[in-house]
Design a protein around this motif. Structure first.
Motif, PDB file in Angstrom:
ATOM      1  N   ASP A  59       0.844  -1.185   0.037  1.00  0.00           N
ATOM      2  CA  ASP A  59      -0.043  -0.045  -0.055  1.00  0.00           C
ATOM      3  C   ASP A  59       0.858   1.232   0.135  1.00  0.00           C
ATOM      4  N   GLU A  60       0.418   2.333  -0.171  1.00  0.00           N
ATOM      5  CA  GLU A  60       1.225   3.559  -0.059  1.00  0.00           C
ATOM      6  C   GLU A  60       0.316   4.807   0.496  1.00  0.00           C
ATOM      7  N   SER A  61       1.021   5.793   0.907  1.00  0.00           N
ATOM      8  CA  SER A  61       0.183   6.944   1.432  1.00  0.00           C
ATOM      9  C   SER A  61      -0.585   7.716   0.300  1.00  0.00           C
ATOM     10  N   LEU A  62      -1.662   8.126   0.704  1.00  0.00           N
ATOM     11  CA  LEU A  62      -2.752   8.847  -0.053  1.00  0.00           C
ATOM     12  C   LEU A  62      -2.339  10.270  -0.006  1.00  0.00           C
ATOM     13  N   VAL A  63      -1.232  10.569   0.834  1.00  0.00           N
ATOM     14  CA  VAL A  63      -1.004  12.255   0.823  1.00  0.00           C
ATOM     15  C   VAL A  63       0.635  12.246   0.810  1.00  0.00           C
TER      16      VAL A  63
END
Length: 158
Positions: A59-63
């Motif tokens: 997953d990854e940061s959305l910000v």
């Protein structure tokens, strides 16, 4: 006041509301910001064995942030705390997902490191137990006292 933003687990796995992502993005564009992303590694944190669920393995940061730290479990990694210490900030503004668990755990790590954690009450969402975040905000206030809002922070930046 020198301050930085810690964005806790705002990632697809936890389906954050768009208003939260947008609000954090707006603030992260104005302050030094780091983000944590919680990933699953059963060898590190046995979520599946103990709780019967787990976050995504990828997953990854959305910000967007100046730095992103991968973590396994509720707490922040030492590398994230060290990064914030190097910024020599007077306080760390904390926002993100699961106010009464991962966000609160971040508060304890910051407090123990002497980094003056301050919760952004309007930029946090609780877990499935309390999506309003009120329980986490009450716990934060009890343990750390320091809370604010994004509007109050932005007013100090002007």
């Amino acid at each position: 006041m020198r301050q930085a933003l810690l964005i806790v687990d705002v990632q697809s796995t936890f389906s954050p509301p768009e208003w939260l992502v947008d609000g954090i993005r707006a603030l992260a564009a104005r302050l030094p910001a780091i983000a944590s992303v919680e990933l699953h590694d059963e060898q590190v944190t046995p979520f599946e064995r103990q709780l019967g669920w787990h976050p995504a393995a990828e997953d990854e940061s959305l910000v967007e942030a100046d730095a992103v730290f991968i973590k396994h479990g509720y707490g922040q990694r030492a590398e994230a705390i060290d990064y914030l210490k190097r910024l020599q900030v007077e306080r760390v503004l904390v926002c993100g997902l699961q106010t009464e668990t991962c966000v609160l755990a971040a508060g304890f790590a910051l407090f123990d490191a002497g980094l003056a954690p301050t919760l952004l009450t309007d930029l946090t969402v609780g877990s499935s137990l309390d999506r309003s975040g009120k329980l986490g905000i009450a716990l934060w206030t009890h343990h750390f006292r320091q809370v604010t809002t994004a509007a109050q922070v932005i007013a100090t930046l002007a």
